[in-house]
Design a protein around this motif. Structure first.
Motif, PDB file in Angstrom:
ATOM      1  N   LYS A 256      56.030  11.275 -10.160  1.00  0.00           N
ATOM      2  CA  LYS A 256      56.197  12.645 -10.667  1.00  0.00           C
ATOM      3  C   LYS A 256      57.625  13.147 -10.469  1.00  0.00           C
ATOM      4  O   LYS A 256      58.034  14.120 -11.111  1.00  0.00           O
ATOM      5  CB  LYS A 256      55.214  13.578  -9.955  1.00  0.00           C
ATOM      6  N   GLN A 257      58.381  12.499  -9.583  1.00  0.00           N
ATOM      7  CA  GLN A 257      59.766  12.901  -9.358  1.00  0.00           C
ATOM      8  C   GLN A 257      60.622  12.638 -10.593  1.00  0.00           C
ATOM      9  O   GLN A 257      61.575  13.377 -10.865  1.00  0.00           O
ATOM     10  CB  GLN A 257      60.351  12.138  -8.157  1.00  0.00           C
ATOM     11  N   ASP A 258      60.275  11.618 -11.353  1.00  0.00           N
ATOM     12  CA  ASP A 258      61.006  11.264 -12.573  1.00  0.00           C
ATOM     13  C   ASP A 258      60.047  10.509 -13.492  1.00  0.00           C
ATOM     14  O   ASP A 258      60.021   9.276 -13.503  1.00  0.00           O
ATOM     15  CB  ASP A 258      62.223  10.398 -12.239  1.00  0.00           C
ATOM     16  N   PRO A 259      59.242  11.233 -14.262  1.00  0.00           N
ATOM     17  CA  PRO A 259      58.231  10.586 -15.107  1.00  0.00           C
ATOM     18  C   PRO A 259      58.804   9.550 -16.075  1.00  0.00           C
ATOM     19  O   PRO A 259      58.160   8.529 -16.338  1.00  0.00           O
ATOM     20  CB  PRO A 259      57.608  11.762 -15.866  1.00  0.00           C
ATOM     21  N   ASN A 260      59.986   9.791 -16.605  1.00  0.00           N
ATOM     22  CA  ASN A 260      60.571   8.837 -17.546  1.00  0.00           C
ATOM     23  C   ASN A 260      60.898   7.515 -16.866  1.00  0.00           C
ATOM     24  O   ASN A 260      60.665   6.437 -17.427  1.00  0.00           O
ATOM     25  CB  ASN A 260      61.829   9.422 -18.191  1.00  0.00           C
ATOM     26  N   LYS A 261      61.449   7.601 -15.660  1.00  0.00           N
ATOM     27  CA  LYS A 261      61.753   6.376 -14.922  1.00  0.00           C
ATOM     28  C   LYS A 261      60.465   5.671 -14.517  1.00  0.00           C
ATOM     29  O   LYS A 261      60.369   4.434 -14.606  1.00  0.00           O
ATOM     30  CB  LYS A 261      62.572   6.718 -13.665  1.00  0.00           C
ATOM     31  N   ALA A 262      59.474   6.444 -14.093  1.00  0.00           N
ATOM     32  CA  ALA A 262      58.184   5.859 -13.728  1.00  0.00           C
ATOM     33  C   ALA A 262      57.559   5.156 -14.924  1.00  0.00           C
ATOM     34  O   ALA A 262      56.997   4.057 -14.792  1.00  0.00           O
ATOM     35  CB  ALA A 262      57.252   6.942 -13.200  1.00  0.00           C
ATOM     36  N   LEU A 263      57.665   5.775 -16.087  1.00  0.00           N
ATOM     37  CA  LEU A 263      57.125   5.178 -17.313  1.00  0.00           C
ATOM     38  C   LEU A 263      57.790   3.831 -17.582  1.00  0.00           C
ATOM     39  O   LEU A 263      57.114   2.844 -17.914  1.00  0.00           O
ATOM     40  CB  LEU A 263      57.352   6.124 -18.492  1.00  0.00           C
ATOM     41  N   SER A 264      59.107   3.762 -17.418  1.00  0.00           N
ATOM     42  CA  SER A 264      59.835   2.516 -17.643  1.00  0.00           C
ATOM     43  C   SER A 264      59.390   1.425 -16.667  1.00  0.00           C
ATOM     44  O   SER A 264      59.162   0.268 -17.060  1.00  0.00           O
ATOM     45  CB  SER A 264      61.336   2.778 -17.502  1.00  0.00           C
ATOM     46  N   LEU A 265      59.240   1.791 -15.399  1.00  0.00           N
ATOM     47  CA  LEU A 265      58.816   0.831 -14.379  1.00  0.00           C
ATOM     48  C   LEU A 265      57.413   0.299 -14.658  1.00  0.00           C
ATOM     49  O   LEU A 265      57.145  -0.907 -14.536  1.00  0.00           O
ATOM     50  CB  LEU A 265      58.853   1.485 -12.999  1.00  0.00           C
ATOM     51  N   LEU A 266      56.514   1.189 -15.019  1.00  0.00           N
ATOM     52  CA  LEU A 266      55.119   0.810 -15.231  1.00  0.00           C
ATOM     53  C   LEU A 266      54.945  -0.003 -16.509  1.00  0.00           C
ATOM     54  O   LEU A 266      54.159  -0.958 -16.546  1.00  0.00           O
ATOM     55  CB  LEU A 266      54.247   2.066 -15.262  1.00  0.00           C
ATOM     56  N   ARG A 267      55.670   0.367 -17.538  1.00  0.00           N
ATOM     57  CA  ARG A 267      55.623  -0.422 -18.774  1.00  0.00           C
ATOM     58  C   ARG A 267      56.076  -1.855 -18.511  1.00  0.00           C
ATOM     59  O   ARG A 267      55.490  -2.814 -19.025  1.00  0.00           O
ATOM     60  CB  ARG A 267      56.519   0.226 -19.834  1.00  0.00           C
ATOM     61  N   ASP A 268      57.127  -1.988 -17.723  1.00  0.00           N
ATOM     62  CA  ASP A 268      57.634  -3.317 -17.405  1.00  0.00           C
ATOM     63  C   ASP A 268      56.579  -4.140 -16.682  1.00  0.00           C
ATOM     64  O   ASP A 268      56.400  -5.334 -16.950  1.00  0.00           O
ATOM     65  CB  ASP A 268      58.884  -3.195 -16.537  1.00  0.00           C
ATOM     66  N   ARG A 269      55.833  -3.519 -15.768  1.00  0.00           N
ATOM     67  CA  ARG A 269      54.825  -4.257 -15.009  1.00  0.00           C
ATOM     68  C   ARG A 269      53.642  -4.682 -15.871  1.00  0.00           C
ATOM     69  O   ARG A 269      53.149  -5.802 -15.742  1.00  0.00           O
ATOM     70  CB  ARG A 269      54.342  -3.424 -13.814  1.00  0.00           C
ATOM     71  N   ILE A 270      53.161  -3.782 -16.733  1.00  0.00           N
ATOM     72  CA  ILE A 270      51.998  -4.168 -17.536  1.00  0.00           C
ATOM     73  C   ILE A 270      52.371  -5.197 -18.601  1.00  0.00           C
ATOM     74  O   ILE A 270      51.514  -5.947 -19.074  1.00  0.00           O
ATOM     75  CB  ILE A 270      51.282  -2.950 -18.185  1.00  0.00           C
ATOM     76  N   GLN A 271      53.636  -5.252 -18.945  1.00  0.00           N
ATOM     77  CA  GLN A 271      54.069  -6.219 -19.947  1.00  0.00           C
ATOM     78  C   GLN A 271      54.491  -7.549 -19.330  1.00  0.00           C
ATOM     79  O   GLN A 271      54.284  -8.603 -19.924  1.00  0.00           O
ATOM     80  CB  GLN A 271      55.232  -5.646 -20.759  1.00  0.00           C
ATOM     81  N   ASN A 272      55.072  -7.496 -18.135  1.00  0.00           N
ATOM     82  CA  ASN A 272      55.736  -8.694 -17.615  1.00  0.00           C
ATOM     83  C   ASN A 272      55.222  -9.225 -16.289  1.00  0.00           C
ATOM     84  O   ASN A 272      55.563 -10.355 -15.920  1.00  0.00           O
ATOM     85  CB  ASN A 272      57.247  -8.409 -17.467  1.00  0.00           C
ATOM     86  N   ASP A 273      54.443  -8.449 -15.550  1.00  0.00           N
ATOM     87  CA  ASP A 273      54.019  -8.955 -14.244  1.00  0.00           C
ATOM     88  C   ASP A 273      53.042 -10.122 -14.412  1.00  0.00           C
ATOM     89  O   ASP A 273      52.122 -10.046 -15.242  1.00  0.00           O
ATOM     90  CB  ASP A 273      53.358  -7.848 -13.416  1.00  0.00           C
ATOM     91  N   PRO A 274      53.216 -11.189 -13.644  1.00  0.00           N
ATOM     92  CA  PRO A 274      52.330 -12.349 -13.779  1.00  0.00           C
ATOM     93  C   PRO A 274      50.967 -12.164 -13.129  1.00  0.00           C
ATOM     94  O   PRO A 274      50.052 -12.963 -13.368  1.00  0.00           O
ATOM     95  CB  PRO A 274      53.113 -13.466 -13.070  1.00  0.00           C
ATOM     96  N   GLU A 275      50.815 -11.118 -12.295  1.00  0.00           N
ATOM     97  CA  GLU A 275      49.574 -10.921 -11.551  1.00  0.00           C
ATOM     98  C   GLU A 275      48.695  -9.840 -12.192  1.00  0.00           C
ATOM     99  O   GLU A 275      49.150  -8.734 -12.461  1.00  0.00           O
ATOM    100  CB  GLU A 275      49.873 -10.532 -10.101  1.00  0.00           C
ATOM    101  N   THR A 276      47.433 -10.173 -12.402  1.00  0.00           N
ATOM    102  CA  THR A 276      46.487  -9.230 -13.003  1.00  0.00           C
ATOM    103  C   THR A 276      46.318  -7.977 -12.157  1.00  0.00           C
ATOM    104  O   THR A 276      46.246  -6.865 -12.694  1.00  0.00           O
ATOM    105  CB  THR A 276      45.114  -9.916 -13.190  1.00  0.00           C
ATOM    106  N   ASP A 277      46.256  -8.136 -10.840  1.00  0.00           N
ATOM    107  CA  ASP A 277      46.054  -6.976  -9.963  1.00  0.00           C
ATOM    108  C   ASP A 277      47.181  -5.962 -10.101  1.00  0.00           C
ATOM    109  O   ASP A 277      46.945  -4.749 -10.064  1.00  0.00           O
ATOM    110  CB  ASP A 277      45.951  -7.425  -8.504  1.00  0.00           C
ATOM    111  N   VAL A 278      48.396  -6.443 -10.244  1.00  0.00           N
ATOM    112  CA  VAL A 278      49.542  -5.543 -10.384  1.00  0.00           C
ATOM    113  C   VAL A 278      49.483  -4.826 -11.731  1.00  0.00           C
ATOM    114  O   VAL A 278      49.745  -3.622 -11.826  1.00  0.00           O
ATOM    115  CB  VAL A 278      50.871  -6.309 -10.230  1.00  0.00           C
TER     116      VAL A 278
END
Length: 234
Positions: free
Chosen positions: A78-100
């Motif tokens: 919530k401190q920076d929703p745009n930055k959080a959005l970028s971080l989370l998009r990267d994880r759902i697209q690129n993280d190799p682990e399902t749990d993440v």
């Protein structure tokens, strides 16, 4: 007394005021346990500072650290929703682990980052992992994106009962009256757990059609469903 001394030695940060200087060495340590401890200790820092410190951990080499860091982005993001959005998009697209990926999907819903809906939709259709699909569907009600009706309709047709149940609940939480049309077809569903969640969803959505369906469900063969329907009508 012995218990007290042991806890002073093991948990020194709990009994003193934490500073970023106390936590940062743990976050960059080569020791996995230190990094995990550091991520947990971020909860005790000012959210603005904690958000800056946690960002590198979202792409840590260890999946447990990434999972812990991603999970904490709600509420730190919530401190920076745009930055959080970028971080989370990267994880759902690129993280190799399902749990993440599942944790990232959950946080997207918690932060109501509706811009990521299409990412969630794409991931749902790409993965064959039902637990990840379940996480995506479960977060859609909290996300608050009206277009999610489309994906929830698909989820109602899933071969996995838990995904279907989650979709019913999400339709109720979403609060979109268009969802009632999809839910009415489930009044006679063979899975009583689907019907039970249906009652709760209809109770949240309200309206004449929902009330009529609830009346039918008060006569359900499963006592739990009938009782819940009566309570929602009342």
């Amino acid at each position: 007394m012995r218990w007290f001394l042991v806890n002073i030695l093991i948990y020194p940060f709990i009994i003193m005021s934490l500073t970023p200087a106390d936590v940062q060495p743990l976050l960059i340590s080569d020791n996995l346990g230190d990094r995990l401890k550091g991520v947990n200790l971020l909860r005790q820092l000012d959210p603005t500072i904690a958000f800056d410190l946690i960002q590198p951990l979202v792409t840590d080499t260890n999946e447990r650290v990434r999972y812990a860091a991603v999970s904490q982005l709600d509420p730190l993001g919530k401190q920076d929703p745009n930055k959080a959005l970028s971080l989370l998009r990267d994880r759902i697209q690129n993280d190799p682990e399902t749990d993440v990926k599942a944790a990232a999907a959950d946080v997207i819903g918690g932060l109501q980052l509706t811009e990521a809906y299409e990412d969630l939709k794409q991931l749902y259709h790409q993965t064959s992992d039902w637990l990840l699909q379940l996480s995506i569907i479960a977060t859609l009600g909290e996300l608050g994106e009206p277009k999610a009706i489309e994906l929830l309709e698909d989820a109602l047709k899933s071969d996995n009962g838990l995904v279907r149940i989650s979709a019913v609940s999400a339709l109720g939480e979403l609060g979109n009256q268009e969802g009632i049309k999809l839910l009415l077809d489930l009044v006679k569903d063979e899975d009583w757990q689907v019907r039970y969640r249906l009652v709760q969803a209809l109770g949240k959505l309200g309206g004449d059609q929902a009330q009529e369906a609830l009346k039918i469900l008060t006569e359900d063969s499963m006592e739990q469903v009938a009782k819940e329907a009566k309570e929602n009508l009342a």
